[in-house]
Design a protein around this motif. Structure first.
Motif, PDB file in Angstrom:
ATOM      1  N   ASN A  36      -2.948   0.434  -4.015  1.00 14.21           N
ATOM      2  CA  ASN A  36      -2.357  -0.610  -3.673  1.00 14.21           C
ATOM      3  C   ASN A  36      -1.627  -1.047  -5.070  1.00 14.21           C
ATOM      4  OD1 ASN A  36      -3.043  -1.421  -1.206  1.00 14.21           O
ATOM      5  ND2 ASN A  36      -4.919  -2.679  -1.931  1.00 14.21           N
ATOM      6  N   TYR A  37      -0.253  -1.433  -4.736  1.00  8.48           N
ATOM      7  CA  TYR A  37       0.587  -2.052  -6.034  1.00  8.48           C
ATOM      8  C   TYR A  37       0.825  -3.435  -6.046  1.00  8.48           C
ATOM      9  CZ  TYR A  37       1.145   3.147  -7.488  1.00  8.48           C
ATOM     10  OH  TYR A  37       0.858   4.253  -7.807  1.00  8.48           O
ATOM     11  N   TRP A  38       0.934  -3.951  -6.956  1.00  8.64           N
ATOM     12  CA  TRP A  38       1.075  -5.488  -6.708  1.00  8.64           C
ATOM     13  C   TRP A  38       1.815  -5.822  -8.159  1.00  8.64           C
ATOM     14  CZ3 TRP A  38      -0.792  -8.033 -11.494  1.00  8.64           C
ATOM     15  CH2 TRP A  38      -1.577  -7.514 -12.101  1.00  8.64           C
ATOM     16  N   THR A  39       2.381  -7.240  -7.767  1.00  3.82           N
ATOM     17  CA  THR A  39       3.112  -7.871  -8.823  1.00  3.82           C
ATOM     18  C   THR A  39       3.129  -9.219  -8.769  1.00  3.82           C
ATOM     19  OG1 THR A  39       5.280  -8.173  -9.982  1.00  3.82           O
ATOM     20  CG2 THR A  39       5.301  -7.891  -7.545  1.00  3.82           C
ATOM     21  N   THR A  40       3.002 -10.007  -9.800  1.00  3.11           N
ATOM     22  CA  THR A  40       3.129 -11.584  -9.640  1.00  3.11           C
ATOM     23  C   THR A  40       4.707 -12.229  -9.850  1.00  3.11           C
ATOM     24  OG1 THR A  40       2.857 -11.756 -12.044  1.00  3.11           O
ATOM     25  CG2 THR A  40       0.763 -11.788 -10.688  1.00  3.11           C
ATOM     26  N   SER A  41       5.595 -11.280  -9.653  1.00  2.00           N
ATOM     27  CA  SER A  41       6.965 -11.719  -9.553  1.00  2.00           C
ATOM     28  C   SER A  41       7.217 -12.557  -8.368  1.00  2.00           C
ATOM     29  CB  SER A  41       7.967 -10.459  -9.754  1.00  2.00           C
ATOM     30  OG  SER A  41       7.800  -9.996 -10.994  1.00  2.00           O
ATOM     31  N   ARG A  42       7.929 -13.692  -8.473  1.00  2.00           N
ATOM     32  CA  ARG A  42       8.459 -14.606  -7.367  1.00  2.00           C
ATOM     33  C   ARG A  42       9.181 -13.897  -6.717  1.00  2.00           C
ATOM     34  NH1 ARG A  42       6.500 -18.655  -4.576  1.00  2.00           N
ATOM     35  NH2 ARG A  42       8.147 -19.656  -3.823  1.00  2.00           N
ATOM     36  N   ILE A  43       8.952 -14.040  -5.239  1.00  2.00           N
ATOM     37  CA  ILE A  43       9.685 -13.618  -4.196  1.00  2.00           C
ATOM     38  C   ILE A  43      10.502 -15.003  -3.391  1.00  2.00           C
ATOM     39  CG2 ILE A  43       9.825 -12.280  -1.809  1.00  2.00           C
ATOM     40  CD1 ILE A  43       9.262 -10.694  -4.148  1.00  2.00           C
ATOM     41  N   GLU A  44      11.751 -14.722  -3.284  1.00  2.00           N
ATOM     42  CA  GLU A  44      12.427 -15.919  -2.836  1.00  2.00           C
ATOM     43  C   GLU A  44      12.880 -15.765  -1.407  1.00  2.00           C
ATOM     44  OE1 GLU A  44      12.784 -18.589  -4.581  1.00  2.00           O
ATOM     45  OE2 GLU A  44      12.097 -17.712  -6.591  1.00  2.00           O
ATOM     46  N   ASN A  45      12.882 -16.857  -0.702  1.00  2.00           N
ATOM     47  CA  ASN A  45      13.561 -17.014   0.667  1.00  2.00           C
ATOM     48  C   ASN A  45      14.900 -16.452   0.884  1.00  2.00           C
ATOM     49  OD1 ASN A  45      11.465 -19.480   0.576  1.00  2.00           O
ATOM     50  ND2 ASN A  45      11.178 -18.446   2.610  1.00  2.00           N
TER      51      ASN A  45
ATOM     52  N   ASP B 224      -0.606  -0.707 -10.340  1.00  2.00           N
ATOM     53  CA  ASP B 224      -1.470   0.038  -9.390  1.00  2.00           C
ATOM     54  C   ASP B 224      -2.862  -0.138  -9.421  1.00  2.00           C
ATOM     55  OD1 ASP B 224      -3.064   2.357 -10.809  1.00  2.00           O
ATOM     56  OD2 ASP B 224      -1.149   2.293 -12.055  1.00  2.00           O
ATOM     57  N   SER B 225      -3.577  -0.241  -8.458  1.00  2.00           N
ATOM     58  CA  SER B 225      -4.871  -0.479  -8.290  1.00  2.00           C
ATOM     59  C   SER B 225      -5.451   0.454  -7.302  1.00  2.00           C
ATOM     60  CB  SER B 225      -4.995  -1.729  -7.886  1.00  2.00           C
ATOM     61  OG  SER B 225      -4.843  -2.695  -8.871  1.00  2.00           O
ATOM     62  N   LEU B 226      -6.301   1.364  -7.838  1.00  2.00           N
ATOM     63  CA  LEU B 226      -7.035   2.340  -6.828  1.00  2.00           C
ATOM     64  C   LEU B 226      -8.647   1.746  -6.256  1.00  2.00           C
ATOM     65  CD1 LEU B 226      -7.471   5.257  -5.354  1.00  2.00           C
ATOM     66  CD2 LEU B 226      -8.495   5.852  -7.326  1.00  2.00           C
ATOM     67  N   PHE B 227      -8.603   1.523  -5.182  1.00  2.00           N
ATOM     68  CA  PHE B 227      -9.797   1.115  -4.438  1.00  2.00           C
ATOM     69  C   PHE B 227     -10.592   2.028  -4.099  1.00  2.00           C
ATOM     70  CE2 PHE B 227      -6.660  -2.619  -4.447  1.00  2.00           C
ATOM     71  CZ  PHE B 227      -7.683  -3.706  -5.032  1.00  2.00           C
ATOM     72  N   SER B 228     -11.938   2.183  -4.516  1.00  2.00           N
ATOM     73  CA  SER B 228     -13.020   3.071  -3.893  1.00  2.00           C
ATOM     74  C   SER B 228     -13.800   2.419  -3.046  1.00  2.00           C
ATOM     75  CB  SER B 228     -13.419   3.728  -5.094  1.00  2.00           C
ATOM     76  OG  SER B 228     -12.317   4.471  -5.649  1.00  2.00           O
TER      77      SER B 228
ATOM     78  N   ARG C 146       0.769  -1.030  -0.012  1.00  2.00           N
ATOM     79  CA  ARG C 146      -0.063  -0.087  -0.021  1.00  2.00           C
ATOM     80  C   ARG C 146       0.972   1.174   0.020  1.00  2.00           C
ATOM     81  NH1 ARG C 146      -5.237   0.071   3.562  1.00  2.00           N
ATOM     82  NH2 ARG C 146      -5.648  -1.239   1.930  1.00  2.00           N
ATOM     83  N   VAL C 147       0.599   2.230  -0.965  1.00  2.00           N
ATOM     84  CA  VAL C 147       1.233   3.414  -0.927  1.00  2.00           C
ATOM     85  C   VAL C 147       0.434   4.496  -1.044  1.00  2.00           C
ATOM     86  CG1 VAL C 147       2.616   4.792  -2.606  1.00  2.00           C
ATOM     87  CG2 VAL C 147       3.088   2.293  -2.755  1.00  2.00           C
ATOM     88  N   GLY C 148       0.896   5.505   0.263  1.00  2.00           N
ATOM     89  CA  GLY C 148       0.383   6.557   0.531  1.00  2.00           C
ATOM     90  C   GLY C 148       0.845   7.834  -0.197  1.00  2.00           C
ATOM     91  N   THR C 149       0.035   8.905  -0.602  1.00  2.00           N
ATOM     92  CA  THR C 149       0.372  10.249  -1.368  1.00  2.00           C
ATOM     93  C   THR C 149       0.156  11.208  -0.263  1.00  2.00           C
ATOM     94  OG1 THR C 149      -1.544  10.075  -2.561  1.00  2.00           O
ATOM     95  CG2 THR C 149       0.375   9.027  -3.580  1.00  2.00           C
TER      96      THR C 149
END
Length: 296
Positions: free
Chosen positions: A98-107, A88-92, A54-57
């Motif tokens: 909200n910013y999202w990605t499907t990139s893999r996050i590794e341990n 980015d996704s703006l939820f009303s 989540r990003v606040g401006t």
């Protein structure tokens, strides 16, 4: 996809984009304070197929609709140098980004989340993901109060969250309303020497069922499934954080790991397992149950 929807839904909380500079001072808009450019909240979960932050401006009022134009959020693996631009996704009507990605996050990797504006201002945070979380062991207690003990191998450095979740249908024959009841136990985690050294919590089954019955107001509701959720965190974890849910929305925290901004982000590894005991093939020894996906 179920995990994708669960993580997304868990992020839908109201967001306050104002800060308190001191306990006895009044609110100041972020736009009036050059020290804080953006706020960043959330976590990177190695077990999730989609990452959300989540990003606040800076805005004049909390009910102003934030504008994602001119904002770029980059996720970088600091070991490999690989980068990806988050969507980015703006939820009303909650009015947050909200910013999202499907990139893999590794341990055991370090990542940087960089938020940049076309005005030249930027904020960033660096987080490190933990080692893989061993599947926890759930054991039934045969004494009263009836419930389950959950054991987490103490190779885990930080237990970030541990919850039990009940998936319930209210009035299954007339009104199939689905509800999820969550019970959080991270503040009750204790270290024990059994099973080679473990963290443990006790989940009181009867107490949880009584709470649900009181909330529903009837006895003929249907429990469809029960699960245990566990999350381990990387070195940025702050023990003052009560659950990972605290990282999913803007809070007036006294600490921050965001440079030139506000907020808190950590790396986690999570698992979902059945809320019951499992045994080996000979039915003679308790073993960890197989990992599951979030039920709803």
């Amino acid at each position: 996809m179920e995990k994708f929807r669960t993580i997304r839904n868990n992020l839908l909380f109201p967001s306050l984009l104002l800060i308190i500079v001191g306990c006895d001072q009044t609110f100041e808009p972020l736009a009036d304070n050059n020290q804080y450019h953006f706020s960043i909240y959330g976590y990177l979960d190695t077990a999730a197929d989609t990452q959300w932050v989540r990003v606040g401006t800076a805005r004049e009022a909390i009910d102003d609709v934030p504008d994602p134009a001119g904002i770029t959020v980059t996720l970088e693996n600091l070991q490999t140098g690989e980068t990806v631009i988050m969507q980015d996704s703006l939820f009303s009507p909650e009015n947050f980004l909200n910013y999202w990605t499907t990139s893999r996050i590794e341990n055991e990797q370090s990542y940087r989340i960089l938020v940049e504006g076309t005005n030249g201002k930027s904020s960033h945070t660096d987080v490190t993901t933990p080692t893989e979380l061993p599947t926890p062991l759930v054991l039934v207690n045969t004494y009263r109060p009836f419930g389950y003990s959950v054991y987490i191998d103490d190779v885990v450095e930080h237990v970030a969250d541990i919850q039990t979740r009940w998936y319930v249908i209210i009035n299954p024959e007339t009104d199939p309303l689905r509800k999820v009841y969550t019970f959080t136990y991270r503040p009750e985690v204790e270290h024990v020497e059994v099973y080679g050294g473990s963290y443990t919590i006790f989940a009181p089954l009867e107490e949880e069922a009584g709470h649900i019955e009181a909330s529903v107001g009837i006895k003929d509701y249907e429990v469809v499934h029960r699960q245990v959720f566990i999350a381990a965190a990387g070195p940025e974890w702050d023990d003052e954080i009560s659950t990972t849910g605290d990282l999913e929305y803007f809070i007036n925290s006294t600490s921050s790991n965001v440079v030139n901004g506000l907020g808190y982000v950590v790396g986690i590894d999570s698992k979902w397992v059945p809320y019951r005991s499992c045994k080996n093939e000979n039915e003679s020894l308790a073993v960890p149950c197989p990992e599951e996906e979030p039920f709803w």
